[in-house]
Design a protein around this motif. Structure first.
Motif, mmCIF file in Angstrom:
data_model
loop_
_atom_site.group_PDB
_atom_site.id
_atom_site.type_symbol
_atom_site.label_atom_id
_atom_site.label_comp_id
_atom_site.label_asym_id
_atom_site.label_seq_id
_atom_site.Cartn_x
_atom_site.Cartn_y
_atom_site.Cartn_z
ATOM 1 N N UNK A 189 0.856 -1.188 0.000
ATOM 2 C CA UNK A 189 0.000 0.000 0.000
ATOM 3 C C UNK A 189 0.887 1.231 0.000
ATOM 4 N N UNK A 190 0.622 2.188 -0.907
ATOM 5 C CA UNK A 190 1.379 3.436 -0.975
ATOM 6 C C UNK A 190 0.419 4.574 -1.257
ATOM 7 N N UNK A 191 0.284 5.512 -0.294
ATOM 8 C CA UNK A 191 -0.637 6.640 -0.408
ATOM 9 C C UNK A 191 0.102 7.939 -0.069
ATOM 10 N N UNK A 192 0.716 8.604 -1.076
ATOM 11 C CA UNK A 192 1.359 9.897 -0.796
ATOM 12 C C UNK A 192 0.327 10.939 -0.374
ATOM 13 N N UNK A 193 0.713 11.842 0.535
ATOM 14 C CA UNK A 193 -0.216 12.889 0.968
ATOM 15 C C UNK A 193 -0.251 14.037 -0.031
ATOM 16 N N UNK A 194 0.728 14.122 -0.943
ATOM 17 C CA UNK A 194 0.745 15.142 -1.990
ATOM 18 C C UNK A 194 0.893 14.497 -3.349
ATOM 19 N N UNK A 195 1.364 15.270 -4.323
ATOM 20 C CA UNK A 195 1.598 14.703 -5.651
ATOM 21 C C UNK A 195 2.583 13.539 -5.568
ATOM 22 N N UNK A 196 3.689 13.778 -4.880
ATOM 23 C CA UNK A 196 4.706 12.744 -4.696
ATOM 24 C C UNK A 196 5.056 12.694 -3.222
ATOM 25 N N UNK A 197 5.658 11.600 -2.797
ATOM 26 C CA UNK A 197 5.957 11.451 -1.389
ATOM 27 C C UNK A 197 7.297 10.802 -1.153
ATOM 28 N N UNK A 198 7.630 10.632 0.126
ATOM 29 C CA UNK A 198 8.901 10.061 0.515
ATOM 30 C C UNK A 198 8.800 8.658 1.050
ATOM 31 N N UNK A 199 7.638 8.025 0.940
ATOM 32 C CA UNK A 199 7.486 6.635 1.375
ATOM 33 C C UNK A 199 7.735 5.688 0.213
ATOM 34 N N UNK A 200 8.190 4.489 0.541
ATOM 35 C CA UNK A 200 8.407 3.465 -0.467
ATOM 36 C C UNK A 200 8.208 2.098 0.174
ATOM 37 N N UNK A 201 7.495 1.230 -0.509
ATOM 38 C CA UNK A 201 7.345 -0.158 -0.089
ATOM 39 C C UNK A 201 7.650 -1.049 -1.285
ATOM 40 N N UNK A 202 8.066 -2.270 -1.012
ATOM 41 C CA UNK A 202 8.359 -3.175 -2.114
ATOM 42 C C UNK A 202 8.684 -4.557 -1.613
ATOM 43 N N UNK A 203 8.812 -5.478 -2.540
ATOM 44 C CA UNK A 203 9.197 -6.852 -2.229
ATOM 45 C C UNK A 203 9.946 -7.427 -3.417
ATOM 46 N N UNK A 204 10.732 -8.448 -3.172
ATOM 47 C CA UNK A 204 11.458 -9.118 -4.251
ATOM 48 C C UNK A 204 11.775 -10.540 -3.796
ATOM 49 N N UNK A 205 11.981 -11.395 -4.766
ATOM 50 C CA UNK A 205 12.271 -12.790 -4.472
ATOM 51 C C UNK A 205 13.024 -13.394 -5.651
ATOM 52 N N UNK A 206 13.950 -14.285 -5.352
ATOM 53 C CA UNK A 206 14.683 -14.959 -6.428
ATOM 54 C C UNK A 206 14.263 -16.422 -6.552
ATOM 55 N N UNK A 207 13.316 -16.860 -5.689
ATOM 56 C CA UNK A 207 12.833 -18.236 -5.759
ATOM 57 C C UNK A 207 11.483 -18.314 -5.068
ATOM 58 N N UNK A 208 10.886 -19.492 -5.016
ATOM 59 C CA UNK A 208 9.580 -19.691 -4.395
ATOM 60 C C UNK A 208 9.689 -20.015 -2.911
ATOM 61 N N UNK A 209 10.895 -19.958 -2.357
ATOM 62 C CA UNK A 209 11.085 -20.383 -0.982
ATOM 63 C C UNK A 209 11.398 -19.247 -0.024
ATOM 64 N N UNK A 210 11.591 -18.047 -0.541
ATOM 65 C CA UNK A 210 11.930 -16.920 0.327
ATOM 66 C C UNK A 210 11.511 -15.621 -0.340
ATOM 67 N N UNK A 211 11.369 -14.589 0.467
ATOM 68 C CA UNK A 211 10.959 -13.284 -0.045
ATOM 69 C C UNK A 211 11.517 -12.189 0.860
ATOM 70 N N UNK A 212 11.878 -11.074 0.250
ATOM 71 C CA UNK A 212 12.273 -9.891 0.993
ATOM 72 C C UNK A 212 11.226 -8.803 0.823
ATOM 73 N N UNK A 213 10.914 -8.093 1.881
ATOM 74 C CA UNK A 213 9.954 -6.983 1.791
ATOM 75 C C UNK A 213 10.438 -5.843 2.676
ATOM 76 N N UNK A 214 10.080 -4.628 2.305
ATOM 77 C CA UNK A 214 10.583 -3.473 3.037
ATOM 78 C C UNK A 214 9.560 -2.348 3.056
ATOM 79 N N UNK A 215 9.705 -1.508 4.082
ATOM 80 C CA UNK A 215 8.959 -0.262 4.208
ATOM 81 C C UNK A 215 9.965 0.826 4.529
ATOM 82 N N UNK A 216 9.988 1.878 3.717
ATOM 83 C CA UNK A 216 10.988 2.937 3.835
ATOM 84 C C UNK A 216 10.299 4.294 3.887
ATOM 85 N N UNK A 217 10.833 5.171 4.728
ATOM 86 C CA UNK A 217 10.308 6.537 4.846
ATOM 87 C C UNK A 217 11.490 7.497 4.797
#
Length: 415
Positions: A189-217
């Motif tokens: 979920x990403x909801x900037x309060x203006x046109x653009x914002x400083x929050x970032x979320x994401x995830x990535x995985x190189x296989x079906x057995x593990x995943x990385x996810x992050x929330x950045x401000x």
């Protein structure tokens, strides 16, 4: 400096702000006297003997200034002035009322109707010329201001277009709001309060057995913070694993680097950039989807929330240093164990610091209560969480900070 010479109404340089004048009076003699004065000073003069006739002339000629008698049969000078203001719209015309009234209450009525100035009858030529010069100065400033505002509006429109495009680009940093990996699911979920914002979320995985996810401000708001999020998205992107600093290439495949090492690498890069004052907070987790083991780092970010499948919720972590603030900063790894049906929520402080009607922040306790009452799964869960948050805030649907979240729903080992 007067816009006209002392002995005439000829402009000193350029085009005079007042060139066309409308004289309105039900007395033919007064019309002749006033018109003669004005024409002698080089002005274009039109005449009308009633308010209704004057409005027709204004519609056709758009005078720069109007001299109108106050007392006229039918539509008096006050009513004519009101209609003149409405008819003129954005193009301002200087309005002088001719009157024998000197009472302050009457003068106030004239000003309320839209009059700019007053002349006492019988009109003195020198005083009339001074009033016209005063009106010319005001019109000149008004038109210069209008031109400046027009340029500012054009500049604002250009910036607004750029910001809207920037928002589209920033939204592209989160191309997929939900992805299923084996029996588990990651939602964003990403909801900037203006046109653009400083929050970032994401995830990535190189296989079906593990995943990385992050929330950045990223610290601050607006374009600078948005540029920083774009840079971080490139460093933690899932589309190009070779460029992802959280992944390590080995001979037989790819491994996730420890979360604390990822935070350290980001910190070293940001601190090394000359002239960059922004820093960021981050919650980054790596989940083994076979065992349910999660390793994470909390770098100055709000503590992740672990929602248990059987009910209840606990916060994980005690804080830590932000990323990019102190050279050589070190970060601690945290570990936790997920059970099938458990959920791990990473989120920005735009949620916990949202203001309630009583002026207090939602805070951690409020988030725990809110998260436990939300229903649904995946993006439906996050959308419901955001909607309920907006219903609780002091400003309704408008939040004062960016809101973002990443949700891992652990489904257990896939059969």
């Amino acid at each position: 400096m007067l816009p006209y010479a002392a002995d005439s109404l000829e402009p000193r340089s350029g085009q005079a702000p007042i060139r066309r004048v409308l004289v309105v009076d039900d007395s033919p003699l007064q019309l002749k006297i006033l018109s003669s004065m004005l024409q002698r000073w080089g002005l274009e003069v039109s005449q009308a003997q009633s308010g209704a006739e004057a409005l027709q002339v204004c519609d056709r000629l758009r005078p720069d200034a109007v001299l109108s008698d106050w007392m006229m049969p039918g539509m008096d000078g006050l009513e004519f002035c009101r209609r003149f203001r409405t008819q003129c719209g954005e193009r301002y015309g200087y309005f002088i009322l001719l009157t024998s009234k000197s009472d302050k209450a009457e003068i106030a009525r004239g000003l309320d109707a839209g009059a700019d100035d007053f002349l006492t009858k019988p009109v003195n030529a020198g005083e009339l010329r001074a009033r016209i010069n005063a009106g010319a100065r005001i019109l000149q400033m008004q038109r210069q201001l209008s031109a400046t505002l027009g340029r500012l509006q054009a500049a604002y429109d250009a910036v607004d277009r750029d910001l809207r495009q920037a928002r589209t680009i920033q939204e592209a940093l989160v191309p997929r709001r939900s992805r299923r990996i084996g029996a588990s699911q990651v939602s964003l979920l990403l909801k900037p309060c203006g046109h653009v914002g400083g929050d970032l979320v994401g995830s990535f995985s190189h296989c079906e057995r593990s995943v990385g996810l992050y929330s950045i401000d990223v610290s601050g708001h607006g374009i600078t913070s948005a540029l920083m999020t774009a840079r971080i998205a490139g460093l933690l992107g899932g589309d190009f694993p070779d460029q992802n600093i959280a992944l390590e290439r080995i001979v037989h495949g790819t491994l996730f680097r420890p979360p604390e090492e990822v935070a350290r690498r980001l910190n070293d890069r940001l601190v090394a950039d000359p002239g960059v004052e922004e820093y960021l907070t981050m919650a980054y987790a790596v989940a083994d989807l076979d065992s349910g083991k999660v390793e994470l780092v909390q770098a100055g970010h709000p503590p992740p929330l672990l929602l248990h499948a059987g009910g209840g919720a606990d916060f994980v972590g005690q804080g830590g240093l932000p990323v990019g603030l102190i050279p050589g900063a070190r970060f601690e790894r945290l570990s936790l164990q997920l059970r099938p049906g458990d959920r791990l929520l990473l989120y920005s402080d735009g949620i916990t610091e949202a203001l309630m009607p009583d002026g207090r922040q939602l805070d951690l306790a409020g988030l725990r209560a809110l998260a436990l009452e939300v229903q649904g799964q995946g993006t439906e869960y996050l959308d419901d969480l955001f909607w309920r948050l907006t219903q609780r805030t002091r400003s309704g649907v408008r939040l004062e900070d960016d809101v973002s979240a990443a949700l891992l729903e652990f489904g257990g080992i896939q059969a």
